[in-house]
Design a protein around this motif. Structure first.
Motif, PDB file in Angstrom:
ATOM      1  N   GLU A 124       0.838  -1.201   0.000  1.00 45.68           N
ATOM      2  CA  GLU A 124       0.000   0.000   0.000  1.00 45.68           C
ATOM      3  C   GLU A 124       0.873   1.251   0.000  1.00 45.68           C
ATOM      4  O   GLU A 124       1.687   1.457   0.911  1.00 45.68           O
ATOM      5  CB  GLU A 124      -0.937  -0.021   1.200  1.00 45.68           C
ATOM      6  N   MET A 125       0.684   2.106  -0.984  1.00 49.37           N
ATOM      7  CA  MET A 125       1.559   3.261  -1.165  1.00 49.37           C
ATOM      8  C   MET A 125       1.435   4.291  -0.052  1.00 49.37           C
ATOM      9  O   MET A 125       2.361   5.080   0.172  1.00 49.37           O
ATOM     10  CB  MET A 125       1.279   3.937  -2.511  1.00 49.37           C
ATOM     11  N   MET A 126       0.303   4.317   0.665  1.00 44.29           N
ATOM     12  CA  MET A 126       0.089   5.330   1.689  1.00 44.29           C
ATOM     13  C   MET A 126       0.657   4.940   3.054  1.00 44.29           C
ATOM     14  O   MET A 126       0.552   5.719   4.004  1.00 44.29           O
ATOM     15  CB  MET A 126      -1.405   5.633   1.814  1.00 44.29           C
ATOM     16  N   GLN A 131       9.369   2.988   5.184  1.00 41.42           N
ATOM     17  CA  GLN A 131       9.171   1.538   5.239  1.00 41.42           C
ATOM     18  C   GLN A 131       8.705   0.986   3.893  1.00 41.42           C
ATOM     19  O   GLN A 131       9.080  -0.122   3.504  1.00 41.42           O
ATOM     20  CB  GLN A 131       8.175   1.195   6.348  1.00 41.42           C
ATOM     21  N   VAL A 132       7.879   1.753   3.177  1.00 42.91           N
ATOM     22  CA  VAL A 132       7.459   1.332   1.841  1.00 42.91           C
ATOM     23  C   VAL A 132       8.678   1.210   0.920  1.00 42.91           C
ATOM     24  O   VAL A 132       8.854   0.208   0.217  1.00 42.91           O
ATOM     25  CB  VAL A 132       6.434   2.317   1.246  1.00 42.91           C
ATOM     26  N   MET A 133       9.527   2.225   0.933  1.00 42.34           N
ATOM     27  CA  MET A 133      10.698   2.189   0.064  1.00 42.34           C
ATOM     28  C   MET A 133      11.640   1.053   0.452  1.00 42.34           C
ATOM     29  O   MET A 133      12.253   0.415  -0.419  1.00 42.34           O
ATOM     30  CB  MET A 133      11.429   3.530   0.121  1.00 42.34           C
ATOM     31  N   ASP A 134      11.746   0.794   1.737  1.00 38.91           N
ATOM     32  CA  ASP A 134      12.612  -0.309   2.196  1.00 38.91           C
ATOM     33  C   ASP A 134      12.082  -1.651   1.712  1.00 38.91           C
ATOM     34  O   ASP A 134      12.862  -2.497   1.244  1.00 38.91           O
ATOM     35  CB  ASP A 134      12.692  -0.284   3.725  1.00 38.91           C
ATOM     36  N   VAL A 146       6.717  -5.678  -7.405  1.00 43.58           N
ATOM     37  CA  VAL A 146       5.913  -4.909  -6.444  1.00 43.58           C
ATOM     38  C   VAL A 146       4.717  -4.271  -7.142  1.00 43.58           C
ATOM     39  O   VAL A 146       4.877  -3.562  -8.141  1.00 43.58           O
ATOM     40  CB  VAL A 146       6.754  -3.824  -5.758  1.00 43.58           C
ATOM     41  N   VAL A 147       3.525  -4.559  -6.610  1.00 36.32           N
ATOM     42  CA  VAL A 147       2.304  -3.858  -6.999  1.00 36.32           C
ATOM     43  C   VAL A 147       2.087  -2.781  -5.944  1.00 36.32           C
ATOM     44  O   VAL A 147       1.769  -3.093  -4.795  1.00 36.32           O
ATOM     45  CB  VAL A 147       1.092  -4.807  -7.031  1.00 36.32           C
ATOM     46  N   LEU A 148       2.296  -1.520  -6.294  1.00 36.01           N
ATOM     47  CA  LEU A 148       1.993  -0.438  -5.349  1.00 36.01           C
ATOM     48  C   LEU A 148       0.534  -0.077  -5.536  1.00 36.01           C
ATOM     49  O   LEU A 148       0.083   0.171  -6.660  1.00 36.01           O
ATOM     50  CB  LEU A 148       2.881   0.779  -5.605  1.00 36.01           C
ATOM     51  N   SER A 149      -0.215  -0.052  -4.436  1.00 36.69           N
ATOM     52  CA  SER A 149      -1.663   0.065  -4.546  1.00 36.69           C
ATOM     53  C   SER A 149      -2.226   1.207  -3.718  1.00 36.69           C
ATOM     54  O   SER A 149      -1.655   1.617  -2.707  1.00 36.69           O
ATOM     55  CB  SER A 149      -2.328  -1.246  -4.124  1.00 36.69           C
ATOM     56  N   ASN A 150      -3.381   1.683  -4.173  1.00 40.66           N
ATOM     57  CA  ASN A 150      -4.139   2.699  -3.450  1.00 40.66           C
ATOM     58  C   ASN A 150      -5.621   2.460  -3.698  1.00 40.66           C
ATOM     59  O   ASN A 150      -6.040   2.285  -4.841  1.00 40.66           O
ATOM     60  CB  ASN A 150      -3.736   4.096  -3.926  1.00 40.66           C
ATOM     61  N   HIS A 151      -6.412   2.403  -2.616  1.00 41.36           N
ATOM     62  CA  HIS A 151      -7.840   2.113  -2.713  1.00 41.36           C
ATOM     63  C   HIS A 151      -8.636   3.199  -1.982  1.00 41.36           C
ATOM     64  O   HIS A 151      -8.294   3.571  -0.860  1.00 41.36           O
ATOM     65  CB  HIS A 151      -8.170   0.758  -2.075  1.00 41.36           C
ATOM     66  N   ASP A 152      -9.683   3.668  -2.620  1.00 42.49           N
ATOM     67  CA  ASP A 152     -10.595   4.629  -2.000  1.00 42.49           C
ATOM     68  C   ASP A 152     -11.998   4.056  -2.098  1.00 42.49           C
ATOM     69  O   ASP A 152     -12.582   3.992  -3.178  1.00 42.49           O
ATOM     70  CB  ASP A 152     -10.513   5.981  -2.704  1.00 42.49           C
ATOM     71  N   ALA A 171       7.315   6.536  -9.687  1.00 39.79           N
ATOM     72  CA  ALA A 171       8.544   7.147  -9.195  1.00 39.79           C
ATOM     73  C   ALA A 171       9.111   6.394  -7.996  1.00 39.79           C
ATOM     74  O   ALA A 171      10.330   6.384  -7.779  1.00 39.79           O
ATOM     75  CB  ALA A 171       8.290   8.615  -8.832  1.00 39.79           C
ATOM     76  N   MET A 172       8.243   5.755  -7.224  1.00 45.32           N
ATOM     77  CA  MET A 172       8.680   5.002  -6.049  1.00 45.32           C
ATOM     78  C   MET A 172       9.268   3.637  -6.411  1.00 45.32           C
ATOM     79  O   MET A 172       9.812   2.955  -5.550  1.00 45.32           O
ATOM     80  CB  MET A 172       7.512   4.829  -5.077  1.00 45.32           C
ATOM     81  N   GLY A 173       9.128   3.233  -7.668  1.00 46.33           N
ATOM     82  CA  GLY A 173       9.736   1.980  -8.097  1.00 46.33           C
ATOM     83  C   GLY A 173       8.783   0.828  -8.275  1.00 46.33           C
ATOM     84  O   GLY A 173       9.211  -0.331  -8.357  1.00 46.33           O
ATOM     85  N   ALA A 174       7.485   1.111  -8.360  1.00 40.18           N
ATOM     86  CA  ALA A 174       6.510   0.042  -8.549  1.00 40.18           C
ATOM     87  C   ALA A 174       6.714  -0.658  -9.883  1.00 40.18           C
ATOM     88  O   ALA A 174       7.092  -0.040 -10.876  1.00 40.18           O
ATOM     89  CB  ALA A 174       5.094   0.610  -8.490  1.00 40.18           C
ATOM     90  N   ASP A 175       6.422  -1.959  -9.906  1.00 39.14           N
ATOM     91  CA  ASP A 175       6.427  -2.721 -11.146  1.00 39.14           C
ATOM     92  C   ASP A 175       5.039  -2.747 -11.774  1.00 39.14           C
ATOM     93  O   ASP A 175       4.907  -2.923 -12.986  1.00 39.14           O
ATOM     94  CB  ASP A 175       6.896  -4.152 -10.876  1.00 39.14           C
ATOM     95  N   VAL A 176       3.994  -2.602 -10.949  1.00 37.82           N
ATOM     96  CA  VAL A 176       2.608  -2.461 -11.409  1.00 37.82           C
ATOM     97  C   VAL A 176       2.001  -1.294 -10.640  1.00 37.82           C
ATOM     98  O   VAL A 176       2.162  -1.194  -9.417  1.00 37.82           O
ATOM     99  CB  VAL A 176       1.783  -3.742 -11.166  1.00 37.82           C
ATOM    100  N   LEU A 177       1.307  -0.415 -11.349  1.00 38.10           N
ATOM    101  CA  LEU A 177       0.681   0.754 -10.741  1.00 38.10           C
ATOM    102  C   LEU A 177      -0.804   0.460 -10.559  1.00 38.10           C
ATOM    103  O   LEU A 177      -1.515   0.198 -11.533  1.00 38.10           O
ATOM    104  CB  LEU A 177       0.859   1.977 -11.644  1.00 38.10           C
ATOM    105  N   LYS A 178      -1.275   0.494  -9.312  1.00 38.73           N
ATOM    106  CA  LYS A 178      -2.649   0.071  -9.035  1.00 38.73           C
ATOM    107  C   LYS A 178      -3.425   1.143  -8.275  1.00 38.73           C
ATOM    108  O   LYS A 178      -2.963   1.656  -7.253  1.00 38.73           O
ATOM    109  CB  LYS A 178      -2.662  -1.229  -8.217  1.00 38.73           C
ATOM    110  N   LEU A 179      -4.636   1.435  -8.775  1.00 38.28           N
ATOM    111  CA  LEU A 179      -5.534   2.345  -8.078  1.00 38.28           C
ATOM    112  C   LEU A 179      -6.970   1.882  -8.296  1.00 38.28           C
ATOM    113  O   LEU A 179      -7.369   1.588  -9.418  1.00 38.28           O
ATOM    114  CB  LEU A 179      -5.363   3.786  -8.594  1.00 38.28           C
ATOM    115  N   ALA A 180      -7.721   1.803  -7.207  1.00 43.11           N
ATOM    116  CA  ALA A 180      -9.133   1.430  -7.257  1.00 43.11           C
ATOM    117  C   ALA A 180      -9.928   2.477  -6.502  1.00 43.11           C
ATOM    118  O   ALA A 180      -9.500   2.944  -5.442  1.00 43.11           O
ATOM    119  CB  ALA A 180      -9.350   0.051  -6.636  1.00 43.11           C
TER     120      ALA A 180
END
Length: 263
Positions: A124-126, A131-134, A146-152, A171-180
């Motif tokens: 989860e990107m938020m 810790q996310v970057m680590d 890495v699937v970086l995700s954000n859900h609203d 920019a954070m290095g995700a391999d898949v960009l996810k937003l729902a």
């Protein structure tokens, strides 16, 4: 990663290309215990309609402890007949069933990266950024995508905000960009789809996975060839999210759209 003809990155998991051609279909494993989860993995392995499995660790009734989860991941992976596996621990604040503290969330992920046979990890990107970057760095060091995700689950962000979040994931290095996001009207669905298309056309260097949730958002789950989405979710058995369609039906529709677009 390899690049397509336009220089965008195509992610390959166990020989499966993601980001080129027809969107790939993910089905979630939401079993409350080991037996149920393994049975769901077996069902996913046996259907041609699903390309990738996602293990939703937050759905477990048992305490979410590293050794127990590692054992579960091993058993699930062994039943998938070579299909890639994403492991996800969805926080309650983003629509999941997990109330783990952030420190425990990242400790579990670090343990999984050390000892579990997973192909991708949903982060989860938020969450706290350091810790996310680590954990992204740890995942990449282990060859895990890495699937970086954000859900609203309450609303759909503005067009510009959707693009901003997806670009930030990249920019954070995700391999898949996810937003729902949850729509409150038809315009919200179109907002998400238009933002996805603009992201794909102008900025995306990684595969996109976006969706408008609930029954109102069904069209967004089928529109990858139009908007540039590389992945979509569907169900084998009971849906794991509002508005999710049966995998066989989704495969059929995606095939019809592909034949129409390339016929």
């Amino acid at each position: 990663m390899q690049a397509d003809s336009r220089g965008r990155q195509v992610l390959t998991l166990k020989g499966l290309d993601i980001g080129a051609g027809v969107p790939r279909i993910i089905a979630s494993i939401t079993g409350k215990g080991l037996t149920e989860a393994v049975d769901q993995a077996q069902a996913i392995a046996q259907t041609h309609a699903v390309d990738i499995a996602e293990l939703r660790v937050d759905c477990l009734r048992e305490p979410i402890e590293p050794m127990h989860v590692i054992d579960l991941v091993r058993r699930v992976a062994a039943r998938l007949a070579g299909k890639p596996l994403i492991v996800t621990l969805r926080s309650e604040g983003e629509g999941g069933e997990c109330t783990l503290a952030d420190a425990d969330y990242f400790a579990l992920y670090a343990a999984l990266l050390q000892d579990a046979p997973l192909d991708a990890l949903d982060v989860e990107m938020m969450k706290p950024q350091a810790q996310v970057m680590d954990i992204i760095a740890k995942a990449h060091a282990r060859g895990v995508a890495v699937v970086l995700s954000n859900h609203d689950f309450t609303a759909t962000p503005a067009h510009e905000v959707i693009i901003q979040r997806l670009r930030r994931q990249q920019a954070m290095g995700a391999d898949v960009l996810k937003l729902a996001a949850m729509p409150t009207c038809a315009k919200d669905v179109l907002t998400l789809m238009a933002a996805t298309q603009e992201m794909h056309a102008l900025y995306a260097e990684r595969p996109l996975l976006t969706m408008s949730m609930g029954p109102l958002g069904v069209t967004s789950r089928l529109a990858g060839q139009l908007t540039g989405g590389a992945l979509t979710y569907a169900s084998v058995g009971a849906p794991s999210a509002p508005g999710q369609l049966d995998a066989e039906a989704v495969r059929q529709v995606l095939g019809i759209i592909d034949r129409g677009a390339n016929g």
